[in-house]
Structures are given as C-alpha cells and as structure tokens.
Design an enzyme around this catalytic site. Structure first.
Site, PDB file in Angstrom:
ATOM      1  N   HIS A   1      32.453  27.608  43.349  1.00  0.00           N
ATOM      2  CA  HIS A   1      32.092  28.015  41.993  1.00  0.00           C
ATOM      3  C   HIS A   1      32.183  26.928  40.924  1.00  0.00           C
ATOM      4  O   HIS A   1      31.678  27.105  39.819  1.00  0.00           O
ATOM      5  CB  HIS A   1      32.998  29.181  41.580  1.00  0.00           C
ATOM      6  CG  HIS A   1      32.389  30.108  40.574  1.00  0.00           C
ATOM      7  ND1 HIS A   1      31.206  29.857  39.920  1.00  0.00           N
ATOM      8  CD2 HIS A   1      32.811  31.306  40.098  1.00  0.00           C
ATOM      9  CE1 HIS A   1      30.932  30.843  39.095  1.00  0.00           C
ATOM     10  NE2 HIS A   1      31.890  31.732  39.179  1.00  0.00           N
TER      11      HIS A   1
ATOM     12  N   TYR B   1      37.667  40.163  30.461  1.00  0.00           N
ATOM     13  CA  TYR B   1      36.720  39.044  30.503  1.00  0.00           C
ATOM     14  C   TYR B   1      35.357  39.557  30.928  1.00  0.00           C
ATOM     15  O   TYR B   1      35.211  40.176  31.973  1.00  0.00           O
ATOM     16  CB  TYR B   1      37.211  37.996  31.499  1.00  0.00           C
ATOM     17  CG  TYR B   1      36.345  36.753  31.610  1.00  0.00           C
ATOM     18  CD1 TYR B   1      36.682  35.595  30.928  1.00  0.00           C
ATOM     19  CD2 TYR B   1      35.211  36.728  32.419  1.00  0.00           C
ATOM     20  CE1 TYR B   1      35.912  34.450  31.039  1.00  0.00           C
ATOM     21  CE2 TYR B   1      34.427  35.590  32.527  1.00  0.00           C
ATOM     22  CZ  TYR B   1      34.784  34.453  31.841  1.00  0.00           C
ATOM     23  OH  TYR B   1      34.015  33.321  31.947  1.00  0.00           O
TER      24      TYR B   1
ATOM     25  N   SER C   1      31.566  37.644  31.077  1.00  0.00           N
ATOM     26  CA  SER C   1      30.962  36.340  30.848  1.00  0.00           C
ATOM     27  C   SER C   1      29.560  36.471  30.266  1.00  0.00           C
ATOM     28  O   SER C   1      28.793  37.346  30.652  1.00  0.00           O
ATOM     29  CB  SER C   1      30.894  35.564  32.168  1.00  0.00           C
ATOM     30  OG  SER C   1      30.335  34.296  31.964  1.00  0.00           O
TER      31      SER C   1
ATOM     32  N   THR D   1      29.336  29.025  29.910  1.00  0.00           N
ATOM     33  CA  THR D   1      29.526  30.437  29.572  1.00  0.00           C
ATOM     34  C   THR D   1      30.398  30.555  28.334  1.00  0.00           C
ATOM     35  O   THR D   1      31.072  29.622  27.936  1.00  0.00           O
ATOM     36  CB  THR D   1      30.214  31.206  30.721  1.00  0.00           C
ATOM     37  OG1 THR D   1      31.516  30.653  30.934  1.00  0.00           O
ATOM     38  CG2 THR D   1      29.394  31.145  31.998  1.00  0.00           C
TER      39      THR D   1
END
Length: 687
Positions: free
Chosen positions: A398, A514, A516, A527
């Site tokens: 990632h 959270y 994004s 982001t």
C-alpha cells in the site's frame, strides 16, 4: 480558484463519488457471494474500436496529457486548519478535554505555529514538482516497522466471469496476465486513456469530449476539460504497478522500481508456497503466445510441489526491521541476491491457490494473508491471486499508492478479459513448447539461523491471523434509491449507521473515524481524512437511540429525526467538499508536526504533545468504499488494535459491510448486530 471551478455544482451523489479508499475497496453482488459480471462484452462504443493484440488501449489523448498541468495541492490557512481541528475533536472529547485541547491549539496558532507554517509554505514554493504532503505520506508508510500483513496490505476481489469455461484457474490467470501486460505496454507507450473524473458520465464521457480533447493544446487541456465538468486526475502512482516492490530497511523501507535495461520480461508464480518464474515477453518485448503462458501455468499446477518446509515468503510478513536484517543475511549469498532481485523485478506475481474459498470470511482471510503463512510475498506491489475455482483477488502493497491505480488496473483488465479472452479451459497446451525448459523454480538458500527465523515468522503470522475476526452483513431495501428519494447522501447515511452502531455498541461513546477522500485532482495528491464522526452524527445517534427506547421520556417525532438525518448529510457533504479540495485539517497538521522538528527542535509544540491529539488519531473506525461494477468485495484489517475495519458498498436497493477486528479486543458479532439494527432504524426514518 480550482475548488470553485470544479465543485460549485456538485450534488450529494457526485460528492460521494470523490471518495476513494485508503486501505481497500469493497462491493457486493446481490444475495450471492460469488457474483458474476452481467455482460461478457464491453459497451458498444468500445466494441467498435480495433485495438492491436499487444495493447489494451490506443488512446488518442496521451496518458500524461494532463500530468504536467495539474494544479498543485493547496496548503490551507493555519487559522482555518485549527478551526477544522476543533470542530473534528468536539464530538470525541468531553468538556474538560475539549477545553484543554482548544487551549493547546490556540497556543500553537498564536505562538510558533505561524513560523512553522511559513517554513512549510516556503518549502512548497521551492518544490513546484510535487505536493507538500507526498514525501511525508510516503514516509508515514515506509517508517512504520509493523508487519505489512493485516496492518497495511488490502485486497480487492473481482466478480466471476459469466462464462464457466473462462473460470478455469489457469485459463483465467492466463487471460489476466495477458491483459495486465497489455495495460503495461499501453501505459509505456502513453496510450492508456488519461484518468478523468466525470461529474456527469452521460454528458462528458462521450466521443465528443474525447475528440475535442485530442485536438486541444495541452496547456489548455485542463481548462477545456473542466468546461465539460470532467476533472483530470493525477497518474503519478501508476508507474509502481509493475516491476516494483517494497524493500525492507532497518529504520525505513524504500520503494524499488526496476530501471534496468532491457526491462525484465518475466512474472513470478506462487503455488503452495513455492516460487517459479518464466518469461511472458519475448526479446522484442511482445507478449508471448497465449497457449505458451497457459502451458507454463498448467505445468506448475501439474508439478504439485508440496509446501516447502521453510516457506521463505513468510519472512515478508515479519516486522520490517526484522525482515530487513534477515534479507541482508540472505543477500550475503550471491545466488540469493540474484533470486530476490528476480522477485523484485517481476512484472507482478500470480498466485495459483490449491484451495477454493466458499464464504465471505474465507475470502477475506485468503485475500489478506493467503490463509497460510508463506503463501504471499507481501512486499510486491501487485499480486493476482486465483483460487482453485478461478476466483480472483488482488493483494497489493500500500505504500506506493492509494488504491486508485489498482482499481483502474483491475477495471480495465477485467473489461479486456471479458471483451477478448485469449484462452479458455478448452484451449490445448502448446505442442511446440517445453515448459520444463522455460519455467524456473526460485529456490532461495537458507542457513540454519534463517530457517529458525522462518519458523518464527510462520508462528507469528499464524498467531496474528488466527486473532483476526471477519463478519459480513447486508441490508435489503437500504440503498441509493431510498436515500435519493429522501434527499440525503447514501454515503452519509452509511457513515451515520457506523456512528449509531458504535454509539450503542460502546454504551454511548463516539469513535475517532477515518474516511479517506482522494486529492488526486492535484499534482502528486494523495488523500485527506474525512472526519465522519461529527456533532451532527452524535446528535442523531442520541436522538434515534432515545426514539427506540420505550423507557425514554423524551418525545421525538419522526419528522424531527428526518431533519437530523438531513443535517448529517449536509455536514458530511461539506466535509467531502473541503477534503477533495485539499482543505481538510489532518494532512496539514501532519506536515506541520513534521516541520516543527526542523523549525523548533528544542520546543515541543503543545498541540502535538497533547494526549488528546494522539487519541483522536487512533481511528477505532476505519472505513472504505468504492463503486465499480466489476469489483465483488474487498477487505483490510483494523488500523489500531482496538478498532474495526469497515469496508462497505451501497447499491440501488442494497447495502453491505465487511467488518474486521481482533478477537482479543473487540466483538465483531456484536458490532455487526448493532450495525444491522442501526441500518434498520435509519431505514425506518427515511421511509
């Protein structure tokens, strides 16, 4: 200003489309786990195009047409960031905590904050080639010493092919290898269609738009595109899709991308924890014949090599500093150095699993960690995983990107495999090709110490993955149609459901949340965080809970509840609007925190040393969604030990969620039940 030009007339639906997942993406087929794509063929406009066999696309508009003229990510005003920060923490803290945190924030605003902010702006002006957050965001990922498995690497599952003949494991893998290479060759030739967000697909994603854009000088291209309400997006991350890997370091990892000439021509195949390699491009860089690739894959399956006693791939799941030391030891042997670089240099990895997934939890476990230690090379940027029945999942590292490039790759390659598959289960193996001579088994040499480390890596991975809990739920009748009828955002209602569920699950608490939002409309944008837990969602959660409590003396009408839901939707839309325009608070504060160490190294800034700052950044709810007709589902682990990972999808008349958590800290079943009840309650208010 850019944001005014782009977002002035965004509807709630369009605002929701701007969101992209930071961890993964998820979708659901209605009523069934292994859904299929409804049509084999691409849209009529695509079928008319004649694309050469070696290419995936032949765009008239160069892939990098917009890249050099994208606007730069803005740095918000410091006073605006502090205000947004205060708004974000208010529903998460009690009155005394808020007072203390507000005091710290004001001290920063009226103290060293402006000086640090000025240094950040100065650096940004001197580095016009990138964004102020890009290097910092890479650093956040690459300096984390935790294992990639569960903590970072997500997966995306693709819907099944409607033709059973194409679901044969080796046939489907062959078709995706070919389509993946076509994508790569088209990208290398600047022929992939540029990434553009169309506010209204029917009006702008048309032949007229693309014809006009192909005739427009590049320095005017962005402005002409915006006139169509079509927003060009950054594509700088796409280069890391192929021939790239994350390399462990004791203090900080690095992202490796092969720059050797000629470019390596092979892919790596994993089966049963064994690694193999063979060429998929010839010396002229053309894709080899489909039946040659198919024959090689069938040969690997027929070998049926047992799992190795010491699966070296398990080492990639170790904490990063430990893996760095072990890799350094491995590379002391010249042979190993060559073999490890062969894996790093591969176009991508293909996993041919020996098992089939049969349910959602099995699919999630398989996609996240391969079901058994040593079945995934976690460092590789892109791994295509095919179970025994041909079900496809994509596991990806990632740090190099935010998922946008992976989704685009999977969408385009899936269209290609549906439109023009090269082989099927009925395709005969090549009679003129000897797989024994072309398939190379990667056999890394391990000494006794490293064998011991492999055993430890296997044990640690098993312990972590056995602790992962996966739950799945969906709600019929709760979807886009109902929300549209009620004039609220579907995404806002899902986020409210998460807040209401957690409020009940935790006996009245609100969780740092959270969500994004992509800032890819800017050069090297990454982001921004949408803080989905708001004063509005807290008020709605309290009101709905009281409304459903027969012992409550508070009288709240359904109309009042509906108004609260509209307020949640309105506030959520405002947050997405600001985040997409680069005007959130989290990335700015992150950058200021990093710069504070350079500007005032001897002064610890109270805003960042405040324990509440640490608390509100421990996201107990990490949420992610994406819309794609080719994506079946996806998943990711919780981002904190006590948290939940919530991957969700909203269809026309159905919503679904995959929840992950660790068994020793939270109850996934109870949270799933609370979420189902929350969706039912919100649905009843909207009806």
């Amino acid at each position: 200003m850019l944001s005014k030009n782009i977002h002035l007339n965004l509807s709630k639906k369009q605002q929701g489309c701007l969101q992209t997942p930071s961890r993964t993406n998820i979708g659901f087929g209605k009523h069934v786990f292994l859904d299929t794509v409804k049509k084999r063929t691409d849209p009529a406009s695509e079928k008319k195009r004649k694309v050469p066999y070696q290419l995936l696309q032949t765009s008239r508009l160069p892939t990098d047409n917009f890249q050099t003229i994208l606007p730069r990510l803005p740095i918000p005003k410091l006073k605006d960031t502090i205000k947004r920060y205060k708004d974000a923490v208010t529903p998460l803290l009690d009155e005394n905590q808020c007072d203390a945190t507000f005091k710290c924030a004001d001290e920063f605003l009226n103290g060293d904050g402006p000086k640090i902010h000025a240094e950040l702006i100065k650096w940004d002006k001197e580095n016009q080639h990138t964004s102020y957050i890009s290097d910092i965001w890479f650093d956040v990922y690459l300096r984390d010493r935790r294992s990639l498995l569960l903590n970072y690497n997500p997966f995306i599952a693709i819907k099944n092919d409607p033709d059973p003949k194409q679901m044969d494991q080796t046939a489907r893998a062959t078709n995706y290898i070919i389509s993946g290479l076509r994508f790569k060759k088209s990208m290398d030739s600047n022929l992939i269609v540029p990434e553009v967000f169309h506010i209204n697909e029917e009006k702008s994603n048309t032949p007229t738009y693309w014809n006009i854009m192909s005739l427009t000088p590049y320095f005017l291209a962005r402005y002409v595109s915006l006139a169509f309400k079509a927003i060009p997006l950054d594509m700088s991350q796409y280069q890391f899709l192929f021939h790239s890997s994350r390399i462990p370091g004791e203090i900080c990892d690095s992202i490796y991308r092969c720059s050797e000439l000629p470019v390596p021509r092979h892919v790596v195949v994993m089966r049963n924890g064994n690694l193999y390699a063979f060429d998929v491009l010839d010396k002229m860089k053309d894709i080899v014949q489909p039946n040659v690739i198919l024959t090689n894959l069938r040969y690997i399956v027929a070998l049926d090599d047992p799992p190795p006693e010491f699966p070296v791939a398990a080492l990639t799941g170790l904490p990063r500093d430990q893996w760095a030391k072990t890799r350094s030891e491995l590379e002391k042997i010249a042979k190993n150095r060559v073999l490890l670089r062969m894996i790093d240099n591969a176009a991508f990895i293909v996993n041919l699993d020996t098992q089939s997934v049969s349910d959602v939890p099995g699919m999630v476990h398989s996609g996240l960690h391969g079901n058994q230690p040593g079945r995934l090379w976690a460092d590789k940027s892109l791994t295509l995983m095919f179970d025994r029945a041909g079900v496809l999942s994509c596991h990806f590292e990632h740090s190099w990107g935010d998922g946008v490039a992976v989704v685009r790759f999977l969408n385009d390659t899936t269209v290609d495999t549906l439109w023009r598959p090269s082989v099927s289960m009925e395709t005969p193996s090549s009679e003129n090709h000897s797989p024994k001579d072309s398939v190379f088994k990667i056999d890394i040499e391990l000494d006794e110490n490293i064998q011991h480390t492999v055993r430890r890596a296997v044990a640690e991975t098993e312990k972590a993955t056995n602790n992962l809990d996966v739950n799945f739920m969906f709600k019929e009748g709760f979807g886009k149609d109902l929300c549209k009828k009620s004039k609220v955002s579907p995404d806002a209602m899902m986020q409210l459901a998460f807040q209401l569920a957690y409020y009940r699950y935790s006996n009245g608490r609100t969780a740092p949340t959270y969500e994004s939002c992509s800032t890819a409309m800017f050069k090297h944008g990454r982001t921004e965080t949408v803080r989905a837990a708001t004063a509005e969602t807290l008020a709605a959660s309290r009101a709905i809970t009281r409304y459903r409590d027969p012992s409550s003396s508070t009288e709240t009408t359904k109309e009042e509840l509906h108004n609260l839901l509209k307020q949640c939707s309105k506030r959520h839309g405002e947050l997405i609007y600001a985040a997409a325009c680069g005007l959130g608070c989290d990335r700015h504060l992150l950058a200021l925190n990093r710069w504070a160490n350079n500007v005032t190294p001897d002064v610890q800034q109270s805003i960042f040393s405040d324990p509440n700052y640490s608390y509100v950044n421990q996201y107990a709810l990490s949420t992610s969604t994406v819309s794609s007709k080719y994506i079946l589902s996806g998943g990711f682990g919780p981002v904190v030990p006590h948290g939940f990972g919530l991957g969700y999808s909203v269809q026309d008349d159905l919503s679904g969620v995959i929840l992950t958590n660790y068994k020793d800290t939270q109850s996934g079943i109870q949270m799933a039940d609370a979420l189902s009840e929350a969706l039912t309650d919100i649905k009843s208010v909207l009806e």
